[in-house]
Scaffold this active site. Structure first.
Site, PDB file in Angstrom:
ATOM      1  N   GLY A 144       4.535  54.015  25.706  1.00 40.11           N
ATOM      2  CA  GLY A 144       4.386  54.644  24.395  1.00 40.11           C
ATOM      3  C   GLY A 144       3.231  55.603  24.344  1.00 40.11           C
ATOM      4  N   GLY A 146       0.495  56.506  21.775  1.00 35.49           N
ATOM      5  CA  GLY A 146      -0.032  55.959  20.522  1.00 35.49           C
ATOM      6  C   GLY A 146      -0.977  56.902  19.824  1.00 35.49           C
ATOM      7  N   TYR A 148      -4.230  57.390  20.177  1.00 34.85           N
ATOM      8  CA  TYR A 148      -5.161  58.184  20.977  1.00 34.85           C
ATOM      9  C   TYR A 148      -4.978  58.012  22.474  1.00 34.85           C
ATOM     10  CZ  TYR A 148      -8.185  54.105  21.805  1.00 34.85           C
ATOM     11  OH  TYR A 148      -8.676  52.892  22.194  1.00 34.85           O
ATOM     12  N   ALA A 149      -3.860  57.428  22.865  1.00 40.72           N
ATOM     13  CA  ALA A 149      -3.702  57.175  24.292  1.00 40.72           C
ATOM     14  C   ALA A 149      -2.230  57.139  24.686  1.00 40.72           C
ATOM     15  CB  ALA A 149      -4.338  55.832  24.627  1.00 40.72           C
ATOM     16  N   THR A 150      -2.012  57.205  25.987  1.00 42.24           N
ATOM     17  CA  THR A 150      -0.665  56.991  26.504  1.00 42.24           C
ATOM     18  C   THR A 150      -0.686  55.646  27.210  1.00 42.24           C
ATOM     19  OG1 THR A 150      -0.562  59.347  26.889  1.00 42.24           O
ATOM     20  CG2 THR A 150       1.175  58.021  27.875  1.00 42.24           C
ATOM     21  N   VAL A 151       0.318  54.828  26.936  1.00 45.85           N
ATOM     22  CA  VAL A 151       0.321  53.491  27.513  1.00 45.85           C
ATOM     23  C   VAL A 151       1.468  53.377  28.523  1.00 45.85           C
ATOM     24  CG1 VAL A 151       0.403  51.024  27.026  1.00 45.85           C
ATOM     25  CG2 VAL A 151      -0.672  52.567  25.394  1.00 45.85           C
ATOM     26  N   LYS A 166      -3.638  51.560  29.445  1.00 46.06           N
ATOM     27  CA  LYS A 166      -3.842  52.454  28.298  1.00 46.06           C
ATOM     28  C   LYS A 166      -4.740  53.587  28.745  1.00 46.06           C
ATOM     29  CE  LYS A 166      -5.110  52.343  23.423  1.00 46.06           C
ATOM     30  NZ  LYS A 166      -5.238  51.480  22.252  1.00 46.06           N
ATOM     31  N   ASP A 258      -5.921  48.666  11.372  1.00 50.89           N
ATOM     32  CA  ASP A 258      -4.735  49.470  11.683  1.00 50.89           C
ATOM     33  C   ASP A 258      -3.557  48.536  11.965  1.00 50.89           C
ATOM     34  OD1 ASP A 258      -3.304  51.803  12.059  1.00 50.89           O
ATOM     35  OD2 ASP A 258      -3.953  52.080  14.143  1.00 50.89           O
TER      36      ASP A 258
END
Ligand SMILES: Nc1ncnc2c1ncn2[C@@H]1O[C@H](COP(=O)(O)OP(=O)(O)O)[C@@H](O)[C@H]1O
Ligand SMILES: [Mg+2]
Length: 468
Positions: A144, A146, A148-151, A166, A258
């Site tokens: 995914g 998200g 602030y990051a790509t996981v 992450k 969040d």
């Protein structure tokens, strides 16, 4: 280049710890002394802005860790060192696989057992084993994109276990590393069965990668996979675990801020874990992500939507109510796309607030300017046909306009809605899963799509399309 150096310094400072009793984190994530006072709830960690020191400086006598293994080894200088000795000495997971030749090297010359275990020595040893290095992890599918990051899904070569990687790109705008630093500094102190475990962190020139335990899906995907109809017993188990993780955080004055189905992870066993603590100590709640996507408003409480900055643990409890509703009905409760629309959805169901239902509201400028029609509160029962009376009562206690009136996570765990789970779930040790109790079991989801491996491509785009 300077920025990079600064980020690294900040990170090493944030991660520097005084206690190495940690079972799962590499030394880079050494525990930080928790200097946050009770009143310091949402403010930035003051130490984060200061400058870093050299490794040498961190290897002071206060860094010494006294281990029973060291004593034993000193008394038996001729003894062969086993993997278990090293695992114990460095507090590693039992299933770790040491690199070829590592044991032999230590049998010949074992500084690890001859000297006091300073942070520096521990760091060097962990690095030799492979912690803190990208090549220790095989990157698999993308899970995914998200806030602030790509996981990515990944595999640890040390344990063969699946992990989630992450990846935070440092070339991107300034805010990203701060969120990562916050996430790391908070997570390393949170050890709970309902909070995702951070195993390792890797910083390179281009990116910061947080290595987490892998869980099969997030709650949004779980809902989708079972046709938006979760077994009501499982709704109860998920809600209880969410409350349990939150209660642990709230006792430590950590707010999540969040909460949403995408940030709650679920494994095959039905264990639910809180993830994504990126906003947990931000100064304010952002409206846009680093990729300029809108941060969802669906789980945000009305007092915050109306400009309150009085953040306390109750900020999370509204979102719990929204998630409880969504699990029970398969639909988001208040899917507004603007603040005005979000509040409109809320007031349409719960009634437009008045001085009686929300003291002080009639002098809130923003509220006045929206000039909402005067809706009367609807009966929650009519909207949640699958929820019993106790469930509806709990839901109504979560969906209170004013933060101070909302039920706390701890109280909610003791609500009659959960009495059928027995009393022992309340007193379990923090790191014990509720499924350790024999009478607690996940029900089979009749509508659950089989998530076969061949489905993985589908499930990636599925997750991505659901992130916003
Ligand atoms: N440990 C994990 N195991 C499996 N999937 C994960 C894990 N962590 C995150 N994900 C997936 O990646 C998505 C984004 O991760 P998250 O930590 O929420 O990042 P962001 O802060 O960018 O939103 C999650 O919604 C979830 O679908
Ligand atoms: Mg997220």
């Amino acid at each position: 280049m300077d920025r990079m150096r600064k980020i690294k310094r900040q990170l090493s400072l944030t991660l520097r710890g005084s206690n190495s009793g940690d079972k799962s984190l590499s030394e880079t994530i050494g525990s930080q002394d928790t200097a946050h006072s009770d009143s310091e709830i949402v403010h930035e960690d003051v130490k984060m802005g200061s400058d870093g020191e050299s490794d040498q400086a961190s290897a002071t006598s206060s860094d010494e860790v006294h281990s029973p293994v060291r004593v034993r080894m000193r008394n038996n200088p001729g003894r062969k060192i086993s993997t278990e000795d090293i695992n114990k000495r460095l507090s590693l997971p039992a299933d770790i696989r040491l690199p070829d030749g590592y044991l032999e090297k230590f049998s010949l010359n074992s500084p690890l057992f001859d000297k006091p275990l300073t942070r520096r020595l521990r760091r060097v040893s962990l690095s030799e084993i492979g912690f803190g290095k990208l090549e220790t992890y095989v990157k698999l599918d993308k899970l995914g994109e998200g806030t602030y990051a790509t996981v990515y899904k990944g595999r640890s070569k040390l344990t063969d276990n699946l992990v989630a990687l992450k990846e935070i790109r440092l070339e991107h705008e300034e805010g990203a590393p701060c969120t990562a630093i916050r996430e790391v500094s908070l997570l390393k102190d949170l050890k709970h069965a309902n909070i995702v475990t951070l195993h390792d962190i890797i910083h390179t020139q281009k990116s910061l990668t947080l290595v987490f335990e892998y869980l099969d899906k997030d709650l949004k995907q779980y809902l989708d996979d079972c046709g938006n109809c979760i077994h009501m017993h499982n709704v109860k188990l998920f809600l209880f675990q969410l409350l349990r993780g939150l209660s642990y955080c709230h006792r430590r004055k950590v707010l999540h801020r969040d909460l949403k189905p995408q940030n709650l992870l679920i494994n095959d066993r039905g264990e639910l874990k809180l993830a994504d603590f990126g906003l947990a100590r931000a100064k304010s709640i952002p409206t846009k992500t680093y990729s300029n996507e809108v941060v969802t408003l669906w789980y945000r409480p009305p007092d915050i939507l109306l400009g309150s900055t009085d953040y306390s643990t109750q900020i999370d409890m509204w979102g719990v109510g929204c998630i409880f509703y969504e699990m029970s009905t398969g639909r988001p409760l208040f899917p507004g796309s603007t603040v005005e629309e979000e509040l409109h959805f809320i007031f349409k169901l719960l009634g437009t607030p008045t001085e009686e239902t929300w003291p002080g509201i009639t002098s809130n400028e923003e509220f006045i300017s929206y000039n909402y029609p005067r809706y009367r509160a609807d009966c929650l029962h009519n909207h949640t046909p699958r929820l019993d009376n106790e469930g509806v009562d709990l839901l109504s206690k979560l969906l209170q306009f004013e933060g101070k009136k909302r039920i706390s996570a701890d109280e909610a765990m003791r609500h009659p809605y959960f009495h059928c789970l027995g009393e022992r779930v309340i007193t379990l040790p923090d790191t014990t899963s509720i499924f350790a109790l024999q009478d607690i079991q996940l029900e089979k989801e009749p509508g659950m799509r089989a998530s076969s491996l061949s489905d993985s491509v589908n499930s990636i785009s599925h997750r991505q399309s659901l992130l916003f």
